[in-house]
Design a protein around this motif. Sequence first.
Motif, PDB file in Angstrom:
ATOM      1  N   THR A  18      16.706 -18.692  41.993  1.00  7.94           N
ATOM      2  CA  THR A  18      16.124 -19.056  43.289  1.00  7.94           C
ATOM      3  C   THR A  18      14.956 -18.168  43.688  1.00  7.94           C
ATOM      4  OG1 THR A  18      17.830 -17.720  44.396  1.00  7.94           O
ATOM      5  CG2 THR A  18      18.232 -20.074  44.208  1.00  7.94           C
ATOM      6  N   LEU A  19      14.490 -17.310  42.786  1.00  4.80           N
ATOM      7  CA  LEU A  19      13.312 -16.510  43.101  1.00  4.80           C
ATOM      8  C   LEU A  19      12.105 -17.424  43.295  1.00  4.80           C
ATOM      9  CD1 LEU A  19      13.749 -13.640  40.506  1.00  4.80           C
ATOM     10  CD2 LEU A  19      14.043 -13.476  42.972  1.00  4.80           C
ATOM     11  N   PRO A  20      11.320 -17.228  44.353  1.00  4.62           N
ATOM     12  CA  PRO A  20      10.111 -18.040  44.533  1.00  4.62           C
ATOM     13  C   PRO A  20       9.174 -17.856  43.354  1.00  4.62           C
ATOM     14  CG  PRO A  20      10.632 -16.797  46.524  1.00  4.62           C
ATOM     15  CD  PRO A  20      11.523 -16.282  45.449  1.00  4.62           C
ATOM     16  N   LYS A  21       8.699 -18.957  42.785  1.00  5.81           N
ATOM     17  CA  LYS A  21       7.889 -18.874  41.563  1.00  5.81           C
ATOM     18  C   LYS A  21       6.441 -18.498  41.823  1.00  5.81           C
ATOM     19  CE  LYS A  21      11.540 -20.072  39.344  1.00  5.81           C
ATOM     20  NZ  LYS A  21      12.427 -20.214  40.493  1.00  5.81           N
ATOM     21  N   SER A  22       5.958 -18.704  43.053  1.00  6.86           N
ATOM     22  CA  SER A  22       4.550 -18.413  43.324  1.00  6.86           C
ATOM     23  C   SER A  22       4.356 -17.486  44.520  1.00  6.86           C
ATOM     24  CB  SER A  22       3.786 -19.716  43.583  1.00  6.86           C
ATOM     25  OG  SER A  22       4.345 -20.413  44.681  1.00  6.86           O
ATOM     26  N   ALA A  23       5.440 -16.892  45.001  1.00  3.02           N
ATOM     27  CA  ALA A  23       5.327 -16.022  46.164  1.00  3.02           C
ATOM     28  C   ALA A  23       4.818 -14.644  45.767  1.00  3.02           C
ATOM     29  CB  ALA A  23       6.687 -15.894  46.853  1.00  3.02           C
ATOM     30  N   PHE A  24       3.999 -14.062  46.624  1.00  7.86           N
ATOM     31  CA  PHE A  24       3.537 -12.708  46.412  1.00  7.86           C
ATOM     32  C   PHE A  24       4.496 -11.771  47.138  1.00  7.86           C
ATOM     33  CE2 PHE A  24      -0.551 -15.209  46.419  1.00  7.86           C
ATOM     34  CZ  PHE A  24      -0.589 -15.301  45.042  1.00  7.86           C
ATOM     35  N   ALA A  25       4.171 -10.499  47.178  1.00 10.84           N
ATOM     36  CA  ALA A  25       5.024  -9.561  47.895  1.00 10.84           C
ATOM     37  C   ALA A  25       4.432  -9.343  49.279  1.00 10.84           C
ATOM     38  CB  ALA A  25       5.140  -8.264  47.111  1.00 10.84           C
ATOM     39  N   TRP A  26       3.734  -8.240  49.470  1.00 12.91           N
ATOM     40  CA  TRP A  26       3.022  -8.055  50.721  1.00 12.91           C
ATOM     41  C   TRP A  26       1.761  -8.898  50.727  1.00 12.91           C
ATOM     42  CZ3 TRP A  26       5.976  -6.079  54.128  1.00 12.91           C
ATOM     43  CH2 TRP A  26       6.847  -5.023  53.841  1.00 12.91           C
ATOM     44  N   GLY A  27       1.383  -9.383  51.889  1.00 13.99           N
ATOM     45  CA  GLY A  27       0.077 -10.000  52.026  1.00 13.99           C
ATOM     46  C   GLY A  27      -0.953  -8.898  52.238  1.00 13.99           C
ATOM     47  N   GLY A  28      -2.183  -9.146  51.809  1.00 13.78           N
ATOM     48  CA  GLY A  28      -3.243  -8.177  52.068  1.00 13.78           C
ATOM     49  C   GLY A  28      -3.085  -6.869  51.307  1.00 13.78           C
ATOM     50  N   HIS A  29      -2.775  -6.951  50.001  1.00 11.19           N
ATOM     51  CA  HIS A  29      -2.733  -5.722  49.194  1.00 11.19           C
ATOM     52  C   HIS A  29      -4.017  -4.913  49.389  1.00 11.19           C
ATOM     53  CE1 HIS A  29       0.807  -5.746  46.507  1.00 11.19           C
ATOM     54  NE2 HIS A  29       0.744  -7.069  46.590  1.00 11.19           N
ATOM     55  N   LYS A  30      -5.125  -5.623  49.434  1.00 10.28           N
ATOM     56  CA  LYS A  30      -6.436  -4.964  49.519  1.00 10.28           C
ATOM     57  C   LYS A  30      -6.556  -4.127  50.788  1.00 10.28           C
ATOM     58  CE  LYS A  30     -11.367  -6.234  49.363  1.00 10.28           C
ATOM     59  NZ  LYS A  30     -12.301  -7.381  49.219  1.00 10.28           N
ATOM     60  N   GLU A  31      -6.213  -4.715  51.927  1.00 10.58           N
ATOM     61  CA  GLU A  31      -6.332  -4.004  53.198  1.00 10.58           C
ATOM     62  C   GLU A  31      -5.350  -2.838  53.270  1.00 10.58           C
ATOM     63  OE1 GLU A  31      -8.069  -7.984  53.623  1.00 10.58           O
ATOM     64  OE2 GLU A  31      -6.116  -7.301  52.888  1.00 10.58           O
ATOM     65  N   VAL A  32      -4.129  -3.082  52.832  1.00  6.62           N
ATOM     66  CA  VAL A  32      -3.114  -2.030  52.876  1.00  6.62           C
ATOM     67  C   VAL A  32      -3.530  -0.845  52.005  1.00  6.62           C
ATOM     68  CG1 VAL A  32      -0.735  -1.466  52.242  1.00  6.62           C
ATOM     69  CG2 VAL A  32      -1.222  -3.599  53.444  1.00  6.62           C
ATOM     70  N   THR A  33      -4.015  -1.138  50.800  1.00  9.83           N
ATOM     71  CA  THR A  33      -4.432  -0.068  49.886  1.00  9.83           C
ATOM     72  C   THR A  33      -5.614   0.710  50.466  1.00  9.83           C
ATOM     73  OG1 THR A  33      -3.666  -1.345  47.984  1.00  9.83           O
ATOM     74  CG2 THR A  33      -5.199   0.446  47.537  1.00  9.83           C
ATOM     75  N   TYR A  34      -6.541   0.010  51.089  1.00  7.68           N
ATOM     76  CA  TYR A  34      -7.691   0.695  51.701  1.00  7.68           C
ATOM     77  C   TYR A  34      -7.224   1.695  52.755  1.00  7.68           C
ATOM     78  CZ  TYR A  34     -11.664   1.624  54.692  1.00  7.68           C
ATOM     79  OH  TYR A  34     -12.622   2.252  55.459  1.00  7.68           O
ATOM     80  N   TYR A  35      -6.335   1.275  53.644  1.00  9.18           N
ATOM     81  CA  TYR A  35      -5.864   2.187  54.691  1.00  9.18           C
ATOM     82  C   TYR A  35      -5.081   3.357  54.098  1.00  9.18           C
ATOM     83  CZ  TYR A  35      -7.291  -0.904  58.503  1.00  9.18           C
ATOM     84  OH  TYR A  35      -8.029  -1.645  59.393  1.00  9.18           O
ATOM     85  N   CYS A  36      -4.409   3.129  52.971  1.00  6.09           N
ATOM     86  CA  CYS A  36      -3.685   4.215  52.296  1.00  6.09           C
ATOM     87  C   CYS A  36      -4.637   5.285  51.771  1.00  6.09           C
ATOM     88  CB  CYS A  36      -2.879   3.673  51.112  1.00  6.09           C
ATOM     89  SG  CYS A  36      -1.399   2.734  51.526  1.00  6.09           S
ATOM     90  N   LEU A  37      -5.772   4.861  51.215  1.00  9.59           N
ATOM     91  CA  LEU A  37      -6.595   5.752  50.394  1.00  9.59           C
ATOM     92  C   LEU A  37      -7.927   6.169  51.015  1.00  9.59           C
ATOM     93  CD1 LEU A  37      -6.081   3.986  46.940  1.00  9.59           C
ATOM     94  CD2 LEU A  37      -4.776   5.873  47.931  1.00  9.59           C
ATOM     95  N   LYS A  38      -8.292   5.624  52.142  1.00 10.39           N
ATOM     96  CA  LYS A  38      -9.642   5.839  52.684  1.00 10.39           C
ATOM     97  C   LYS A  38      -9.934   7.299  53.015  1.00 10.39           C
ATOM     98  CE  LYS A  38      -8.454   4.733  57.520  1.00 10.39           C
ATOM     99  NZ  LYS A  38      -8.934   6.012  58.131  1.00 10.39           N
ATOM    100  N   ASP A  39      -8.900   8.097  53.261  1.00 15.36           N
ATOM    101  CA  ASP A  39      -9.127   9.487  53.659  1.00 15.36           C
ATOM    102  C   ASP A  39      -8.873  10.489  52.539  1.00 15.36           C
ATOM    103  OD1 ASP A  39      -9.805   8.770  56.308  1.00 15.36           O
ATOM    104  OD2 ASP A  39      -7.686   8.608  56.838  1.00 15.36           O
ATOM    105  N   ILE A  40      -8.619  10.027  51.328  1.00 15.16           N
ATOM    106  CA  ILE A  40      -8.370  10.946  50.215  1.00 15.16           C
ATOM    107  C   ILE A  40      -9.696  11.461  49.680  1.00 15.16           C
ATOM    108  CG2 ILE A  40      -7.485  11.128  47.851  1.00 15.16           C
ATOM    109  CD1 ILE A  40      -5.179   9.380  48.625  1.00 15.16           C
ATOM    110  N   GLU A  41      -9.925  12.753  49.829  1.00 18.57           N
ATOM    111  CA  GLU A  41     -11.219  13.356  49.511  1.00 18.57           C
ATOM    112  C   GLU A  41     -11.562  13.231  48.034  1.00 18.57           C
ATOM    113  OE1 GLU A  41     -13.494  14.513  51.605  1.00 18.57           O
ATOM    114  OE2 GLU A  41     -12.190  13.888  53.258  1.00 18.57           O
ATOM    115  N   TRP A  42     -10.588  13.322  47.162  1.00 22.83           N
ATOM    116  CA  TRP A  42     -10.851  13.260  45.720  1.00 22.83           C
ATOM    117  C   TRP A  42     -11.571  11.977  45.342  1.00 22.83           C
ATOM    118  CZ3 TRP A  42      -7.833  10.467  41.720  1.00 22.83           C
ATOM    119  CH2 TRP A  42      -8.262  10.770  40.431  1.00 22.83           C
ATOM    120  N   LEU A  43     -11.169  10.880  45.954  1.00 20.70           N
ATOM    121  CA  LEU A  43     -11.777   9.591  45.619  1.00 20.70           C
ATOM    122  C   LEU A  43     -13.239   9.528  46.038  1.00 20.70           C
ATOM    123  CD1 LEU A  43      -8.868   7.151  46.568  1.00 20.70           C
ATOM    124  CD2 LEU A  43      -9.466   8.031  44.300  1.00 20.70           C
TER     125      LEU A  43
END
Length: 363
Positions: A18-43
């Motif tokens: 019964t696992l959804p065959k086309s469902a993703f996990a979180w929506g907006g991986h791109k936005e979430v990842t940006y907010y995670c990493l935007k302040d990391i000086e190394w990058l």
Amino acid sequence: MYREIIFFILILLTILMTLPKSAFAWGGHKEVTYYCLKDIEWLKEFKDIKITPFNYEDPDKRTSPYEIPYKEGSIGDTTSALDILTIYCEEPDWGLDKDVDSFLFKLLGYIGLDSSSWRHGYWVIGPVKLGGAPDRFIYFYNMSILAFKNSDYYWGFRFLARCLHYLEDITQPQHTYPVPYKVIVKNHFNPKRIIPVVSNHHFTLERYQAYQCRTGYPKFINAIVSAKPAEVKDLRAFIVESAIRSSRKAEELWDIQSKLYGPDIDREEEFHWYPGLELDEALKTRYDDIIAEQLSDLASKVKGLVLHMREVVEGLSYSIYKGGLRSPVKQFVSLFTVKGYTSYLSRSRRIVNNREISPRDRL
């Protein structure tokens, strides 16, 4: 005891079917990842990375090829580490894990589960833990190290971006425990009745969370930005621990959605979510609390992994991750996957440990 074993097997098979065959996990991986990493000086030190071609071996045998996309420019152009990570953290959802041909996926095909569904989940079902997300996470971690060792910063960060995707996926509770036992029993173990309900819950959570992140909902954004980096010790434990924690929130999340959205979400007809549908403020508050808690865990792990990779790259410590002891269930599953799924790990391990790059991997 015999009846309990049969019941558990039925539960396990029903969940897999019964696992959804086309469902993703979180929506907006791109936005979430940006907010995670935007302040990391190394990058911020990597603002002019040359886009390079994919000169690495794809270990998967496929029924159709995966065409490498370049979203930020053409080969030879320049880009930044932050752009690579925020763009390509979504890449596993673009078909990277589809159409993989192996003995394992042929077996899973009989119950309607494809390679992408398997690789983007890690299901904690009682004592059993199944799914390919940790292995994909470790594989792309190793490939990232291989690329950095070869001074290929573009693919070092791009492999790392793919790695982040699987780590993010398993912090979504429905990717670790997709349907409560009581729902399976209530629907008499009938996948045709359960699948649309599971999809309704999964897509509703994804669409709600994505909308809130894309519109800058302070509770979710603050949870991401304020999260402290987690320490990386054992790589497999790093991702599995998040999956176990995530699974503990799944049943409460399901119950809240059933109450918050009413009986329509638990019917076989498609449920259509739209902004502002949440009218019960107390339920919405608890709903938001759970999502914010999971996003905080996601951010903590993403930040921790990227800072860990900084130490690896700057310290020139290129030891490949070999993993730890597997549970009996994983050892059993590995019998089906060693040739068709995970054998390529040994190749990247050999290349990095020997401090050599084979001719076909050389840029």
